[in-house]
Each structure stands twice: as C-alpha cells, then as structure tokens.
Scaffold this motif. Structure first.
Motif, short mmCIF file in Angstrom:
data_model
loop_
_atom_site.label_atom_id
_atom_site.label_comp_id
_atom_site.label_asym_id
_atom_site.label_seq_id
_atom_site.Cartn_x
_atom_site.Cartn_y
_atom_site.Cartn_z
N LYS A 135 0.97 -1.25 0.19
CA LYS A 135 -0.07 0.02 0.06
C LYS A 135 0.90 1.21 0.21
CE LYS A 135 -3.79 -2.41 0.72
NZ LYS A 135 -4.63 -2.69 -0.21
N GLY A 136 0.81 2.19 -0.93
CA GLY A 136 1.33 3.39 -0.92
C GLY A 136 2.68 3.47 -1.44
N GLU A 137 3.34 4.38 -1.42
CA GLU A 137 4.91 4.48 -1.83
C GLU A 137 6.18 4.05 -1.34
OE1 GLU A 137 4.97 5.56 -5.29
OE2 GLU A 137 2.90 5.53 -5.26
N GLU A 138 6.99 3.75 -1.47
CA GLU A 138 8.38 3.55 -0.90
C GLU A 138 8.91 4.74 0.13
OE1 GLU A 138 10.93 1.84 -3.72
OE2 GLU A 138 11.37 3.59 -4.61
N PHE A 139 9.41 4.31 1.29
CA PHE A 139 9.83 5.51 1.99
C PHE A 139 11.13 4.73 2.63
CE2 PHE A 139 6.75 2.79 4.02
CZ PHE A 139 7.39 2.56 5.31
N TYR A 140 11.82 5.70 3.13
CA TYR A 140 12.91 5.38 4.03
C TYR A 140 12.73 5.38 5.23
CZ TYR A 140 15.99 5.88 -0.12
OH TYR A 140 16.61 5.70 -1.37
N GLU A 141 13.23 4.41 6.00
CA GLU A 141 13.27 4.08 7.68
C GLU A 141 14.78 3.53 7.93
OE1 GLU A 141 9.44 3.24 9.66
OE2 GLU A 141 10.25 1.43 9.60
N VAL A 142 15.22 3.82 8.98
CA VAL A 142 16.50 3.33 9.46
C VAL A 142 17.40 3.35 8.30
CG1 VAL A 142 15.53 2.08 11.51
CG2 VAL A 142 16.12 0.96 9.32
N GLY A 143 17.40 4.37 7.26
CA GLY A 143 18.26 4.42 6.24
C GLY A 143 18.27 3.60 5.21
N ILE A 144 17.21 2.82 4.93
CA ILE A 144 16.75 1.80 3.79
C ILE A 144 15.61 1.84 3.56
CG2 ILE A 144 18.91 0.27 4.49
CD1 ILE A 144 16.65 -1.50 5.73
N LEU A 145 15.27 1.60 2.04
CA LEU A 145 13.82 1.58 1.55
C LEU A 145 12.88 0.59 2.43
CD1 LEU A 145 14.40 1.84 -2.25
CD2 LEU A 145 13.56 3.52 -0.79
N HIS A 146 11.78 1.05 2.48
CA HIS A 146 10.67 0.14 3.02
C HIS A 146 9.37 0.30 2.42
CE1 HIS A 146 13.42 -0.13 6.70
NE2 HIS A 146 12.57 -0.94 7.12
N ARG A 147 8.49 -0.61 2.39
CA ARG A 147 7.20 -0.50 1.81
C ARG A 147 6.06 -0.72 3.05
NH1 ARG A 147 6.92 -0.16 -3.79
NH2 ARG A 147 4.67 0.59 -3.64
N TYR A 148 4.79 -0.19 3.01
CA TYR A 148 3.71 -0.47 3.73
C TYR A 148 3.11 -1.55 3.28
CZ TYR A 148 -0.63 0.06 6.54
OH TYR A 148 -1.67 -0.13 7.56
N MET A 149 2.91 -2.66 4.04
CA MET A 149 2.31 -3.90 3.59
C MET A 149 1.37 -4.28 4.81
SD MET A 149 5.51 -6.01 1.86
CE MET A 149 4.30 -6.73 0.81
N GLU A 150 0.02 -4.48 4.36
CA GLU A 150 -1.10 -5.20 5.02
C GLU A 150 -1.75 -6.30 4.71
OE1 GLU A 150 -3.51 -1.77 5.50
OE2 GLU A 150 -4.85 -2.37 4.06
N LYS A 151 -2.50 -7.05 5.70
CA LYS A 151 -3.14 -8.15 5.17
C LYS A 151 -4.54 -8.11 6.09
CE LYS A 151 -2.75 -13.32 5.37
NZ LYS A 151 -1.74 -14.19 5.90
N LYS A 152 -5.54 -8.49 5.56
CA LYS A 152 -6.67 -8.66 6.09
C LYS A 152 -6.71 -10.23 6.92
CE LYS A 152 -11.72 -8.46 5.80
NZ LYS A 152 -11.97 -8.28 7.23
N LEU A 153 -6.84 -10.17 8.22
CA LEU A 153 -6.82 -11.43 8.83
C LEU A 153 -8.15 -11.97 9.00
CD1 LEU A 153 -4.71 -9.98 11.94
CD2 LEU A 153 -3.85 -11.51 10.07
#
Length: 158
Positions: A135-153
């Motif tokens: 979901k959404g665009e990539e972003f930096y966290e702790v200096g490296i690329l991340h993506r927000y990911m989710e799952k319906k349980l």
C-alpha cells in the motif's frame, strides 16, 4: 496472565516472551544481530524501554531462540508487526513463515482484523507470498527503503 503458546513440533515452539526476561534479552540480541548490526545501528535504553507494552513472540528450538517478532496493538483493530528476525543460517527454512502465522493467530485471538508492517525492500517478496499487499509509495526508515504492507486477517473458526 496466560502467555501465548503455539506448538510447532517435537522440539520447536513459538511462545510469548515476557519483557525484561532472559528470553527477552536473547530476543533483543537476535534482533540486533540480524536487523541492526548490518546497518551499524544500536538499540538505545530508551528504545528498549518503549517495548514494555509490546507483544514479543519467539520461535524456540529446544530452548534456543532462533526467530522473533514484535507486535504492537493499535486502534481500529490493527496490529503492527515489527522487528521480524530469523537466525541467519535458518533463513529460507520456513521458520519466518511459521512465526508470521503465529503472529496472525495471536492477533485474531486478540480481536484484530488487519496486520501491517513496514517491510524492508529485501523482505517484500516474503510478505507477498504470505498474503500481504503493498500500500502506498516506498519510503526510507533506518536509512533503507521500506514499503507499507498489510493483510486482512481471516478467523478460520468463523
């Protein structure tokens, strides 16, 4: 207080770890070795103190922790998954998948309907195979690329 226990096999178990315990300290060391040390990052005492209300799950073979995850309940029946780490020589063995499944079961048992994480770029394929969506665009966290990911349980008992 009843702690979460998820049996895996004859010598393996996933269990909830009490904050501040010896198992918690071993979990912090595993997270440091796998996630922090390669980035030249260290945990501060303040960061660790903020984990007191989080849920800590560890995957143990015999009595040794080999994988872990930290969960943070949030409003709107969401659970945030953080700091997923698997011992280096056991990566790609299915242990990561099992600890994620246990995390999802724990979350469902505690009324959550969604789980999400900030996935490191290198972990995105793992989460996609586990049913998570980007979901959404990539972003930096702790200096490296991340993506927000989710799952319906999905609660298998309903």
């Amino acid at each position: 207080m009843k702690l979460f226990i998820y049996p895996i096999g004859k010598n393996a178990i996933i269990k909830e770890i009490e904050y501040g315990s010896n198992d918690y300290n071993a979990m912090v060391q595993l997270r440091y070795d796998i996630l922090r040390k390669p980035l030249n990052l260290h945990f501060t005492q303040e960061q660790l103190k903020q984990e007191v209300n989080n849920i800590h799950l560890g995957y143990f073979i015999n009595t040794k922790i080999v994988a872990c995850v930290m969960l943070m309940p949030e409003p709107d029946r969401k659970m945030r998954m953080k700091q997923v780490a698997v011992q280096m020589d056991l990566q790609n063995s299915g242990i990561g998948k099992k600890i994620i499944q246990a995390s999802e079961k724990y979350s469902i048992q505690n009324g959550c309907t969604y789980m999400y994480c900030h996935a490191r770029d290198v972990a995105i394929p793992f989460y996609l195979k586990s049913g998570y969506s980007i979901k959404g665009e990539e972003f930096y966290e702790v200096g490296i690329l991340h993506r927000y990911m989710e799952k319906k349980l999905i609660n298998a008992e309903n």
